[in-house]
Design a protein around this motif. Structure first.
Motif, mmCIF file in Angstrom:
data_model
loop_
_atom_site.group_PDB
_atom_site.id
_atom_site.type_symbol
_atom_site.label_atom_id
_atom_site.label_comp_id
_atom_site.label_asym_id
_atom_site.label_seq_id
_atom_site.Cartn_x
_atom_site.Cartn_y
_atom_site.Cartn_z
ATOM 1 N N ASN A 126 36.515 46.433 41.730
ATOM 2 C CA ASN A 126 36.825 47.383 40.590
ATOM 3 C C ASN A 126 37.251 48.587 41.312
ATOM 4 O OD1 ASN A 126 36.543 49.050 38.570
ATOM 5 N ND2 ASN A 126 34.580 48.502 37.849
ATOM 6 N N ILE A 127 38.586 49.033 40.847
ATOM 7 C CA ILE A 127 38.798 50.217 41.684
ATOM 8 C C ILE A 127 38.440 51.624 41.047
ATOM 9 C CG2 ILE A 127 41.517 49.062 42.019
ATOM 10 C CD1 ILE A 127 42.440 50.944 39.594
ATOM 11 N N ASN A 128 37.384 51.397 40.061
ATOM 12 C CA ASN A 128 36.762 52.605 39.538
ATOM 13 C C ASN A 128 35.580 52.697 40.410
ATOM 14 O OD1 ASN A 128 38.790 53.337 37.721
ATOM 15 N ND2 ASN A 128 37.822 51.751 36.313
ATOM 16 N N SER A 129 34.974 51.623 41.139
ATOM 17 C CA SER A 129 33.758 51.761 41.937
ATOM 18 C C SER A 129 34.125 51.915 43.386
ATOM 19 C CB SER A 129 32.754 50.599 41.468
ATOM 20 O OG SER A 129 33.194 49.625 41.993
ATOM 21 N N ASP A 130 33.082 51.428 44.087
ATOM 22 C CA ASP A 130 33.006 51.626 45.548
ATOM 23 C C ASP A 130 33.702 50.626 46.126
ATOM 24 O OD1 ASP A 130 32.160 54.084 45.743
ATOM 25 O OD2 ASP A 130 29.737 53.090 46.352
#
Lengths: 358, 430
Positions: free
Chosen positions: B329-333
């Protein structure tokens, strides 16, 4: 860090087969420009994620590097040696040991009638690397163990294995040659999410242990971001943007990369605001026989202007290892967008009018 | 209703007349007086009074199947068990799965390969290999009509007309030697008994609806791109204006941008036509994008089910949690991806107790022995895990019957206003 491989000015053009009538009418033969001028370099021990949609030429680049496809033009340097002209089984023997390929589909890569041992040992036999059976066996088992498989798997057949285990076998088959560079073409796309992670970890572990260098080819930007140090985004045979993975994802500068980032799948339920910020490009990638003039992305680009139709932008160096091919970044006119507002891609600000850019 | 009549193709015509009679006249009158109805597949074996036809909640289409129970939900599966017979025994691919899909709702079915998600969906229309059996005690109720006891011929009345499917590989699902327009017109002609002209016209309208220019109706599948073919598949699934569309990995083989386009299309169809959807996918992001509810399956059972907004943000079941954590997920780490050690169990001999216990990081003694019952929580999430027993956090033990009838509010309180008026472009078949 030393550079392991560099391709420069790489071009792969495939002629379109023309019929008898075309030949009689002396119609010019069309050309598919699968790869149309690409420069890439990977340092030793690095992972380069090569991202693009189907037809972007990413797989062709991988095939050229492992010498399955001949380039039409361009140079390939491997470990300081020019290998551009290297061709033919004898000449390639040494190169192939050092550069291995992992395919996407572990179901098709493995021969159902061959044991795991035979599959992994085959490259050794073909190359006459371990003429003694005992040596060969030891190497096979060590490769299987490196790939996280118990030694007793050697005498099983592919149908006894799960998809994840098969892909480990394929990795073992690549490892047994002791390569320096591994070209992995969508190595985990066929696998379940849970198994994907294990294989990505395995690949990263192998990099630590054996100092492997990877060219990781994928259509999935998020996947590239997880595994790669650097990401190159391709569109229709050209690199649109390249840079450190984190930078390319968090502050993409080319509008195509920005659109890709904005639609990149995420398991967070999107709220209405997020949805509105997505840039879903209209239409599809044109075919590589009819590449648009100017910037090849301009017909689908939400911020294209006059210049984009006539002149192709080169990759502009943006500092920090990032470069993007877009006229809007030429003089750094496109501000690095705040990641939060980034996918919105509003019309270019008044400062970025065509006049200002030209 | 007898086989010979079916073979003569007579029943098909009768069926068609039946359907159009339904559309054009007051249903109660037609079913009471029209002799054709008595020959139809649904000739009241359930002893329902003629004219027992409920109003379609969404108002998307006037007609419901004849035997529809007024006020019954769109689809309810109760204790569904689909097993496959092998020489070595029975593979319990789906083993006691219950769920409900309301009109206008989109439900995402997720899990690893072999978790039974596809078998669950294919059981609904009984497109199953010949060694599959839907076990006694299972029920699949469409508008209150149980499809499990229906014969193959009776079921044809519901396939495609009420429940249609968008398959994954559009290239394999489309006939390569026929033009796409014809292929879409075919079900309209055969299932709805429309004239060829009318079917052709409607297929062109459908293509336009899914974003393919009308003139491309003459194209063969190989002349269309992957995204276009998938759009054509969607058009075909919509051809008979079904109550429910099942999407079996509809975007899996597509590029990210094309996937985004197809998901956008599904969303607009849901908005404009009030389409009800069951989406099968291993890709949780697709469910996050398109669905209201999700059901996470593991080894033939429901691990967790409920609103997407709850399950994706606060998963209760350790399996759901791991599955979400394994997703890049590019929104998380970066690089903190979870792995789920081990592989899904062999469903010939599933583990005792909770089927996930051999891979579960939080497994307790009880998990090895006792099958966790399904517990419903006030936020509408149903979980089968000993970590979340009944009583804790307002959880209540529930049965299959409860899943069907007592879905916790407010989700159950759906207003009939969902969906568009009958005049929308999607109202094919009128």
């Amino acid at each position: 860090m030393t550079e392991l491989i560099r391709v420069s000015g790489l071009q792969v053009h495939f002629p379109i087969r023309s019929g008898l009538i075309d030949a009689l009418a002396r119609r010019p033969r069309g050309v598919i420009r699968a790869v149309d001028g690409v420069d890439l370099a990977i340092d030793e021990g690095q992972v380069l994620g090569l991202v693009g949609e189907s037809g972007s030429g990413k797989t062709t680049i991988g095939r050229v590097i492992v010498k399955l496809t001949k380039q039409t033009a361009g140079r390939i340097t491997f470990a300081g040696e020019d290998v551009s002209a290297l061709w033919g089984p004898k000449q390639l023997r040494d190169y192939r040991r050092r550069v291995q390929l992992i395919f996407q589909d572990p179901y098709e890569t493995l021969n159902p009638r061959q044991t795991i041992h035979d599959f992994v040992a085959e490259p050794l036999e073909v190359n006459g690397l371990a003429p003694r059976l005992a040596d060969r066996e030891a190497q096979v088992i060590s490769a299987l163990e490196s790939a996280g498989l118990p030694a007793d798997f050697a005498f099983r057949y592919p149908h006894e294995l799960s998809g994840g285990q098969r892909q480990r076998v394929v990795i073992a088959g690549a490892l047994v040659m002791g390569p320096q560079l591994v070209v992995a073409d969508e190595p985990v796309s066929m696998l379940d999410v849970s198994i994907r992670t294990e294989l990505l970890r395995l690949m990263l572990d192998l990099r630590e242990e054996r100092g492997l260098t990877y060219l990781f080819i994928t259509h999935d930007l998020a996947l590239a971001w997880v595994i790669a140090d650097r990401i190159a985004v391709m569109y229709l045979g050209k690199i649109m943007e390249i840079g450190p993975a984190q930078t390319v994802i968090s502050s993409p500068r080319n509008p195509y990369t920005q659109a890709l980032v904005s639609v990149s799948p995420s398991p967070d339920p999107p709220d209405a605001g997020m949805r509105a910020k997505r840039t879903i490009l209209k239409g599809e990638t044109p075919d590589a026989a009819h590449i648009p003039t100017g910037c090849r992305f301009h017909p689908r680009c939400p911020v294209a202007f006059d210049r984009c139709q006539v002149e192709e932008p080169p990759l502009f160096d943006l500092g920090g290892g990032q470069s993007a091919a877009c006229w809007l970044v030429e003089k750094d006119q496109l501000p690095v967008l705040d990641p939060a507002i980034l996918p919105g891609l509003p019309a270019p600000s008044p400062g970025v009018t065509p006049e200002a850019a030209t | 209703m007898t086989a010979p009549r079916e073979e003569l193709g007579l029943a098909r015509d009768l069926e068609a007349r039946d359907r159009f009679a339904d559309d054009e006249t007051d249903p109660s009158v037609s079913s009471a007086s029209d002799p054709v109805v008595a020959l139809g597949d649904d000739a009241a074996p359930d002893g329902l009074p003629p004219g027992g036809i409920g109003e379609r909640q969404s108002g998307r289409r006037g007609s419901l199947p004849k035997l529809a129970v007024p006020g019954a939900p769109l689809l309810v599966a109760k204790d569904l068990r689909t097993h496959f017979k092998l020489d070595a025994g029975w593979v319990k691919a789906v083993d006691g799965v219950s769920f409900r899909v309301d009109d206008g709702e989109a439900m995402g079915l997720a899990g690893e390969s072999g978790c039974g998600k596809t078998t669950t969906a294919l059981s609904l229309v009984r497109i199953l290999p010949s060694n599959a059996r839907i076990r006694k005690g299972s029920s699949i109720e469409l508008f209150g009509i149980d499809l499990v006891p229906k014969t193959e011929n009776q079921l044809r009345r519901y396939r495609w007309r009420e429940i249609s499917i968008v398959f994954q590989g559009a290239m394999n699902a489309l006939n390569p030697v026929r033009r796409v327009g014809e292929q879409i017109a075919e079900p309209i002609e055969i299932r709805l008994g429309a004239t060829r002209d009318r079917a052709t016209r409607q297929s062109a309208e459908l293509l336009e609806l899914v974003g393919i220019p009308r003139k491309r109706a003459k194209a063969y599948p190989h002349e269309l791109s992957g995204g276009m073919r998938q759009r054509a598949m969607i058009a075909m699934a919509l051809a008979c204006d079904p109550a429910l569309v099942i999407g079996d990995e509809p975007t899996t083989a597509l590029d990210v941008m094309v996937q985004a386009q197809i998901l956008q299309l599904l969303e607009s169809l849901r908005r404009d036509l009030g389409l009800s959807l069951i989406l099968i996918t291993h890709d949780l992001s697709v469910i996050a994008e398109t669905c209201d509810r999700t059901m996470i399956m593991y080894a033939g059972r429901v691990a967790e089910e409920g609103p997407v907004s709850r399950i994706f943000t606060a998963p209760r079941h350790p399996y759901t949690e791991r599955l979400l954590g394994a997703f890049p997920n590019i929104n998380s780490d970066r690089r903190t991806l979870e792995t789920i050690p081990g592989i899904p169990p062999d469903l010939l001999n599933p583990p005792e107790g909770c089927r996930f216990h051999p891979r579960c990081p939080a497994a307790m003694d009880v998990c090895r022995e006792v099958v966790p019952p399904e517990v419903l929580f006030p936020d509408g999430v149903r979980v089968a895990c000993h970590l979340h027993p009944a009583g804790a956090g307002g959880g209540m033990l529930i049965s299959a019957e409860d899943v069907a009838s007592r879905r916790m509010p407010p989700v159950a309180a759906e207003t009939p206003a969902v969906g568009a008026s009958p005049g929308t472009p999607g109202s094919v078949g009128k």
